[in-house]
Design a protein around this motif. Structure first.
Motif, PDB file in Angstrom:
ATOM      1  N   ILE A 140       0.743  -1.372   0.037  1.00  0.00           N
ATOM      2  CA  ILE A 140       0.001  -0.118   0.296  1.00  0.00           C
ATOM      3  C   ILE A 140       0.874   1.307  -0.146  1.00  0.00           C
ATOM      4  N   VAL A 141       1.951   1.191   0.543  1.00  0.00           N
ATOM      5  CA  VAL A 141       2.728   2.445   0.649  1.00  0.00           C
ATOM      6  C   VAL A 141       3.352   2.886  -0.434  1.00  0.00           C
ATOM      7  N   ASN A 142       3.710   1.604  -1.506  1.00  0.00           N
ATOM      8  CA  ASN A 142       4.661   1.851  -2.618  1.00  0.00           C
ATOM      9  C   ASN A 142       3.423   2.137  -3.660  1.00  0.00           C
ATOM     10  N   VAL A 143       1.653   1.848  -3.546  1.00  0.00           N
ATOM     11  CA  VAL A 143       1.476   2.733  -4.191  1.00  0.00           C
ATOM     12  C   VAL A 143       1.108   3.933  -3.956  1.00  0.00           C
ATOM     13  N   THR A 144       1.096   3.849  -2.825  1.00  0.00           N
ATOM     14  CA  THR A 144       0.536   5.764  -2.977  1.00  0.00           C
ATOM     15  C   THR A 144       1.835   6.527  -2.964  1.00  0.00           C
ATOM     16  N   ALA A 145       2.943   6.037  -2.806  1.00  0.00           N
ATOM     17  CA  ALA A 145       3.684   7.079  -3.001  1.00  0.00           C
ATOM     18  C   ALA A 145       4.282   7.110  -4.569  1.00  0.00           C
ATOM     19  N   ASN A 146       3.844   5.795  -5.361  1.00  0.00           N
ATOM     20  CA  ASN A 146       3.923   6.365  -6.820  1.00  0.00           C
ATOM     21  C   ASN A 146       2.828   6.668  -7.295  1.00  0.00           C
ATOM     22  N   ARG A 147       1.156   6.305  -7.031  1.00  0.00           N
ATOM     23  CA  ARG A 147       0.698   7.269  -7.770  1.00  0.00           C
ATOM     24  C   ARG A 147      -0.425   7.978  -7.251  1.00  0.00           C
ATOM     25  N   LEU A 148      -0.038   8.291  -6.016  1.00  0.00           N
ATOM     26  CA  LEU A 148      -1.337   9.075  -5.085  1.00  0.00           C
ATOM     27  C   LEU A 148       0.249  10.424  -4.394  1.00  0.00           C
ATOM     28  N   ASN A 149       1.358   9.484  -4.976  1.00  0.00           N
ATOM     29  CA  ASN A 149       2.336  10.644  -3.722  1.00  0.00           C
ATOM     30  C   ASN A 149       2.008  11.465  -3.184  1.00  0.00           C
ATOM     31  N   LEU A 150       1.869  10.603  -2.082  1.00  0.00           N
ATOM     32  CA  LEU A 150       1.429  10.482  -0.524  1.00  0.00           C
ATOM     33  C   LEU A 150       2.506  10.163   0.226  1.00  0.00           C
ATOM     34  N   ILE A 151       3.679  10.480   1.081  1.00  0.00           N
ATOM     35  CA  ILE A 151       3.897   9.168   1.744  1.00  0.00           C
ATOM     36  C   ILE A 151       3.497   8.830   3.552  1.00  0.00           C
ATOM     37  N   VAL A 152       3.305   7.457   3.173  1.00  0.00           N
ATOM     38  CA  VAL A 152       2.682   7.295   4.747  1.00  0.00           C
ATOM     39  C   VAL A 152       3.262   5.847   5.243  1.00  0.00           C
ATOM     40  N   SER A 153       2.870   6.474   6.551  1.00  0.00           N
ATOM     41  CA  SER A 153       3.700   5.601   7.941  1.00  0.00           C
ATOM     42  C   SER A 153       3.189   5.833   8.214  1.00  0.00           C
ATOM     43  N   LEU A 154       3.275   4.512   9.643  1.00  0.00           N
ATOM     44  CA  LEU A 154       2.373   3.451  10.762  1.00  0.00           C
ATOM     45  C   LEU A 154       3.102   4.030  11.856  1.00  0.00           C
ATOM     46  N   GLU A 155       2.841   4.634  13.458  1.00  0.00           N
ATOM     47  CA  GLU A 155       3.277   4.669  14.711  1.00  0.00           C
ATOM     48  C   GLU A 155       2.215   3.683  15.529  1.00  0.00           C
ATOM     49  N   PRO A 156       2.909   3.263  16.365  1.00  0.00           N
ATOM     50  CA  PRO A 156       1.851   3.084  17.261  1.00  0.00           C
ATOM     51  C   PRO A 156       1.756   3.916  18.159  1.00  0.00           C
ATOM     52  N   GLY A 157       0.291   3.580  19.041  1.00  0.00           N
ATOM     53  CA  GLY A 157       0.074   4.433  20.184  1.00  0.00           C
ATOM     54  C   GLY A 157      -1.020   5.058  18.860  1.00  0.00           C
ATOM     55  N   THR A 158      -1.868   5.911  19.923  1.00  0.00           N
ATOM     56  CA  THR A 158      -3.090   7.088  19.292  1.00  0.00           C
ATOM     57  C   THR A 158      -3.009   8.731  19.691  1.00  0.00           C
ATOM     58  N   GLU A 159      -1.844   8.968  20.734  1.00  0.00           N
ATOM     59  CA  GLU A 159      -1.676  10.276  21.292  1.00  0.00           C
ATOM     60  C   GLU A 159      -1.174  11.228  19.950  1.00  0.00           C
ATOM     61  N   LEU A 160      -2.298  12.075  19.836  1.00  0.00           N
ATOM     62  CA  LEU A 160      -1.625  12.680  18.989  1.00  0.00           C
ATOM     63  C   LEU A 160      -1.184  14.028  19.113  1.00  0.00           C
ATOM     64  N   PRO A 161      -0.591  14.954  19.065  1.00  0.00           N
ATOM     65  CA  PRO A 161       0.640  16.273  19.336  1.00  0.00           C
ATOM     66  C   PRO A 161      -0.334  16.877  19.591  1.00  0.00           C
ATOM     67  N   SER A 162      -0.128  18.448  20.748  1.00  0.00           N
ATOM     68  CA  SER A 162      -0.915  19.251  20.638  1.00  0.00           C
ATOM     69  C   SER A 162      -1.364  20.056  19.843  1.00  0.00           C
ATOM     70  N   PRO A 163      -2.939  20.822  19.638  1.00  0.00           N
ATOM     71  CA  PRO A 163      -2.859  21.552  18.153  1.00  0.00           C
ATOM     72  C   PRO A 163      -1.494  22.534  18.101  1.00  0.00           C
ATOM     73  N   ARG A 164      -1.717  22.602  17.075  1.00  0.00           N
ATOM     74  CA  ARG A 164      -0.532  24.177  16.960  1.00  0.00           C
ATOM     75  C   ARG A 164      -1.810  25.480  16.818  1.00  0.00           C
ATOM     76  N   PRO A 165      -1.515  26.416  17.009  1.00  0.00           N
ATOM     77  CA  PRO A 165      -1.792  27.723  16.915  1.00  0.00           C
ATOM     78  C   PRO A 165      -2.289  28.139  15.049  1.00  0.00           C
ATOM     79  N   ARG A 166      -3.383  28.214  14.959  1.00  0.00           N
ATOM     80  CA  ARG A 166      -4.057  27.936  13.456  1.00  0.00           C
ATOM     81  C   ARG A 166      -3.233  29.814  13.333  1.00  0.00           C
ATOM     82  N   PRO A 167      -2.631  29.851  11.667  1.00  0.00           N
ATOM     83  CA  PRO A 167      -2.118  31.109  11.482  1.00  0.00           C
ATOM     84  C   PRO A 167      -2.789  32.128  10.820  1.00  0.00           C
TER      85      PRO A 167
END
Length: 460
Positions: free
Chosen positions: A96-123
């Motif tokens: 899936i990573v190869n297809v998305t990189a070649n066809r959709l021009n997206l770089i995809v990776s998985l990281e363990p855990g579901t904790e997201l960084p704190s929201p950054r201030p909106r410009p």
């Protein structure tokens, strides 16, 4: 003060209400020069047009394109998430990573855990941050975190899944109309080029008008700088310049004819007066001849005074005059006649006038005070635009109702004072004529010393 300045001052004193008051307020803050006003006529409509284009058309176009690009990127991310959930195996994820990189021009990776960084201030101004967040919240409907700040060409998106977090890097130009600013740059650059061309063109059109104004002002001051003027510019400006040249030639021709005629008349009358003097001299001496000799002297004085008034010394060129030296000579003359004179000078003592004529103007007013007063104070102020000389004496003065009449030729005061009480009544007329030939004037007022105040005001 000119009539135009008087009209403007009267208008400024009138009450300002409603639209007229707003227009008057705006008029005081707009430039008064033709060059600056012409530039405003060109620049303001151009700025208004660009503002409308940038904030109406471009804003709508920019937002619409960004919405569609962000919608497409979000749709691709949603498809990747569904594939990962359908094929959770590691080998399937690498595919899936190869297809998305070649066809959709997206770089995809998985990281363990579901904790997201704190929201950054909106410009402050980021249409991408707002639109992309709305699309992710609407299509994916999972907790997410995005970073669109900075100059990086990538946009980072993190989405929390059940037991892990998917991290995606998407090209900024895939979700954002990043090349729209090129159109604005071209539009502004073209406007700047047009403004520069307009400035150069207007300068060429305004320059002949300024030359005409300077020539007219120089001619009004009695200077000869206007003789080198030649009409240039647009047809209307050329017509005005030609009309000025013809007017100047007519005035100079009339003055030359008047001077030549008076010179001839003066020569003939002086010849006759000389014959009278010779005949009286041959007749011998006697008390009955004294009155005749006095009449001849009076006729000679009247003839010379009238000739000087008519000539006005217009043939004299403009030169440099030191006011300090002039006042010192006047002060020495007062001392010889046992009169008191004090003077002060503010500014540069050197002025560019017709020296002989201006010296006669000052001497006439000073001798007037010397003849009828015991004390005279002279206050001269030389600024960047005006030369103002004030004469204050403690003499009998001139009645207010006669102050306009004393400037008329041959008008004499019998009960008060006159510049030439024993002459022809041309003294003040000659003084005002000299001042006006310099583009200024002579006025009379009440003096704080109790006598007469005479004010010379000429542009420099």
């Amino acid at each position: 003060m000119t009539l135009f300045d008087q009209i403007r001052r009267d208008q400024d004193r009138s009450p300002a209400t409603g639209l007229s008051g707003m227009l008057r307020w705006l008029r005081h803050r707009l430039p008064t020069g033709l060059y600056a006003r012409s530039l405003l006529i060109i620049i303001l409509p151009m700025l208004i047009l660009q503002t409308v284009v940038a904030f109406v058309f471009m804003e709508r176009h920019w937002q619409l394109v960004t919405e569609r690009l962000s919608e497409a990127v979000t749709r691709d991310i949603s498809a990747v998430i569904e594939l990962i959930e359908l094929y959770p195996e590691r080998e399937d994820f690498d595919k899936i990573v190869n297809v998305t990189a070649n066809r959709l021009n997206l770089i995809v990776s998985l990281e363990p855990g579901t904790e997201l960084p704190s929201p950054r201030p909106r410009p402050f101004f980021s249409i991408l941050d707002q639109i992309l967040s709305d699309e992710i919240a609407e299509q994916i409907r999972r907790p997410f975190w995005i970073d669109t700040v900075g100059t990086s060409r990538l946009v980072e998106i993190r989405i929390a899944l059940e037991d892990q977090t998917i991290r995606i890097f998407a090209p900024r130009n895939s979700a954002y109309a990043s090349n729209t600013h090129i159109f604005i740059v071209w539009m502004v650059s073209t406007a700047l080029v047009l403004i520069v061309i307009s400035i150069l063109f207007l300068r060429g059109q305004i320059r002949p008008i300024m030359a005409l104004a300077n020539a007219a002002e120089s001619f009004g001051k009695g200077q000869r700088l206007s003789e080198g003027f030649s009409p240039r510019g647009a047809d209307e400006v050329r017509r005005a310049g030609l009309a000025f040249i013809l007017m100047r030639e007519r005035i100079e021709r009339q003055m030359e004819q008047r001077t030549a005629m008076l010179a001839g008349v003066s020569h003939d009358l002086r010849t006759i007066l000389t014959r009278f003097r010779l005949q009286l001299a041959l007749a011998g001496d006697g008390p009955e001849l004294d009155s005749l000799n006095q009449d001849i002297d009076d006729m000679q004085s009247m003839l010379e005074g009238y000739l000087d008034f008519a000539k006005g010394e217009v043939e004299e060129d403009v030169g440099r005059l030191d006011l300090g030296e002039l006042f010192e000579r006047v002060e020495a003359d007062f001392a010889l006649h046992d009169r008191k004179l004090t003077w002060k000078l503010e500014g540069d003592p050197l002025v560019y006038v017709r020296p002989n004529a201006f010296t006669r103007l000052v001497n006439n007013l000073a001798s007037n005070a010397r003849r009828y007063a015991h004390r005279l104070e002279i206050d001269a102020k030389h600024t960047a635009k005006w030369l103002v000389i004030t004469f204050d004496d403690d003499g009998p003065g001139i009645p207010k109702e006669a102050r306009d009449d004393v400037f008329k030729p041959f008008y004499r005061l019998d009960e008060a004072r006159n510049l030439d009480a024993s002459g022809t009544g041309l003294g003040l007329a000659i003084a005002r004529d000299i001042a006006r030939s310099h583009g200024g004037n002579v006025t009379l007022e009440d003096s704080p010393l109790g006598g007469l105040r005479a004010i010379i005001r000429v542009p420099v």
